[in-house]
Design a protein around this motif. Structure first.
Motif, PDB file in Angstrom:
ATOM      1  N   LYS A   1       0.833  -1.206   0.000  1.00  0.00           N
ATOM      2  CA  LYS A   1       0.000   0.000   0.000  1.00  0.00           C
ATOM      3  C   LYS A   1       0.866   1.255   0.000  1.00  0.00           C
ATOM      4  O   LYS A   1       0.601   2.209  -0.727  1.00  0.00           O
ATOM      5  CB  LYS A   1      -0.914   0.029   1.219  1.00  0.00           C
ATOM      6  CG  LYS A   1      -2.176  -0.724   1.062  1.00  0.00           C
ATOM      7  CD  LYS A   1      -3.070  -0.470   2.260  1.00  0.00           C
ATOM      8  CE  LYS A   1      -4.378  -1.173   2.119  1.00  0.00           C
ATOM      9  NZ  LYS A   1      -5.259  -0.938   3.258  1.00  0.00           N
ATOM     10  N   ILE A   2       1.895   1.248   0.816  1.00  0.00           N
ATOM     11  CA  ILE A   2       2.789   2.408   0.896  1.00  0.00           C
ATOM     12  C   ILE A   2       3.477   2.628  -0.449  1.00  0.00           C
ATOM     13  O   ILE A   2       3.566   3.756  -0.933  1.00  0.00           O
ATOM     14  CB  ILE A   2       3.835   2.214   2.015  1.00  0.00           C
ATOM     15  CG1 ILE A   2       3.150   2.244   3.381  1.00  0.00           C
ATOM     16  CG2 ILE A   2       4.905   3.297   1.946  1.00  0.00           C
ATOM     17  CD1 ILE A   2       4.059   1.884   4.528  1.00  0.00           C
TER      18      ILE A   2
ATOM     19  N   MET B   1       2.375   1.734  -3.408  1.00  0.00           N
ATOM     20  CA  MET B   1       1.396   2.218  -4.382  1.00  0.00           C
ATOM     21  C   MET B   1       1.090   3.694  -4.175  1.00  0.00           C
ATOM     22  O   MET B   1       0.974   4.457  -5.142  1.00  0.00           O
ATOM     23  CB  MET B   1       0.111   1.391  -4.302  1.00  0.00           C
ATOM     24  CG  MET B   1       0.246   0.012  -4.887  1.00  0.00           C
ATOM     25  SD  MET B   1      -1.300  -0.878  -5.086  1.00  0.00           S
ATOM     26  CE  MET B   1      -1.940  -0.928  -3.434  1.00  0.00           C
ATOM     27  N   ILE B   2       0.986   4.126  -2.928  1.00  0.00           N
ATOM     28  CA  ILE B   2       0.723   5.533  -2.644  1.00  0.00           C
ATOM     29  C   ILE B   2       1.894   6.388  -3.104  1.00  0.00           C
ATOM     30  O   ILE B   2       1.717   7.411  -3.763  1.00  0.00           O
ATOM     31  CB  ILE B   2       0.446   5.741  -1.139  1.00  0.00           C
ATOM     32  CG1 ILE B   2      -0.897   5.112  -0.772  1.00  0.00           C
ATOM     33  CG2 ILE B   2       0.452   7.223  -0.779  1.00  0.00           C
ATOM     34  CD1 ILE B   2      -1.161   5.046   0.721  1.00  0.00           C
ATOM     35  N   MET B   3       3.106   5.966  -2.772  1.00  0.00           N
ATOM     36  CA  MET B   3       4.291   6.730  -3.182  1.00  0.00           C
ATOM     37  C   MET B   3       4.425   6.750  -4.706  1.00  0.00           C
ATOM     38  O   MET B   3       4.777   7.781  -5.282  1.00  0.00           O
ATOM     39  CB  MET B   3       5.542   6.147  -2.520  1.00  0.00           C
ATOM     40  CG  MET B   3       5.595   6.397  -1.034  1.00  0.00           C
ATOM     41  SD  MET B   3       6.973   5.598  -0.207  1.00  0.00           S
ATOM     42  CE  MET B   3       8.349   6.419  -0.948  1.00  0.00           C
TER      43      MET B   3
ATOM     44  N   GLY C   1       1.967   6.549  -6.869  1.00  0.00           N
ATOM     45  CA  GLY C   1       0.931   7.453  -7.366  1.00  0.00           C
ATOM     46  C   GLY C   1       1.321   8.908  -7.189  1.00  0.00           C
ATOM     47  O   GLY C   1       1.106   9.739  -8.084  1.00  0.00           O
ATOM     48  N   LEU C   2       1.919   9.230  -6.044  1.00  0.00           N
ATOM     49  CA  LEU C   2       2.364  10.602  -5.815  1.00  0.00           C
ATOM     50  C   LEU C   2       3.470  10.996  -6.782  1.00  0.00           C
ATOM     51  O   LEU C   2       3.471  12.113  -7.317  1.00  0.00           O
ATOM     52  CB  LEU C   2       2.840  10.764  -4.365  1.00  0.00           C
ATOM     53  CG  LEU C   2       1.753  10.726  -3.307  1.00  0.00           C
ATOM     54  CD1 LEU C   2       2.377  10.728  -1.911  1.00  0.00           C
ATOM     55  CD2 LEU C   2       0.806  11.887  -3.470  1.00  0.00           C
TER      56      LEU C   2
ATOM     57  N   LEU D   1       4.323  14.300   4.325  1.00  0.00           N
ATOM     58  CA  LEU D   1       4.106  12.862   4.124  1.00  0.00           C
ATOM     59  C   LEU D   1       4.625  12.038   5.289  1.00  0.00           C
ATOM     60  O   LEU D   1       3.943  11.121   5.767  1.00  0.00           O
ATOM     61  CB  LEU D   1       4.789  12.406   2.834  1.00  0.00           C
ATOM     62  CG  LEU D   1       4.080  12.779   1.539  1.00  0.00           C
ATOM     63  CD1 LEU D   1       4.931  12.359   0.346  1.00  0.00           C
ATOM     64  CD2 LEU D   1       2.728  12.113   1.471  1.00  0.00           C
TER      65      LEU D   1
END
Length: 66
Positions: free
Chosen positions: A6-7, A9-11, A13-14, A58
């Motif tokens: 999850k981390i 994927m978030i990074m 995406g950012l 973040l």
């Protein structure tokens, strides 16, 4: 605690969003470019400050999930 996928994927995406925005903005006003002859020196002071602020936000958000 958030899971590593999850981390990541978030990074990711950012980074995708930041890269997309930078593609259209180009050079950020306030960054210094010195050109003399065949040499170019680029000093991204404003970009460094913006990245520092974003990383601080973040890390403070992710730090709350511990």
């Amino acid at each position: 605690m958030m899971e590593l996928p999850k981390i990541l994927m978030i990074m990711g995406g950012l980074l995708l969003i930041v890269g997309f925005v930078m593609q259209f903005i180009g050079k950020i006003p306030g960054d210094f470019v010195f050109k003399k002859g065949n040499t170019t020196f680029y000093f991204p002071i404003v970009t460094s400050i913006i990245i520092s602020i974003l990383l601080t936000v973040l890390f403070s958000i992710f730090g709350r999930f511990k």
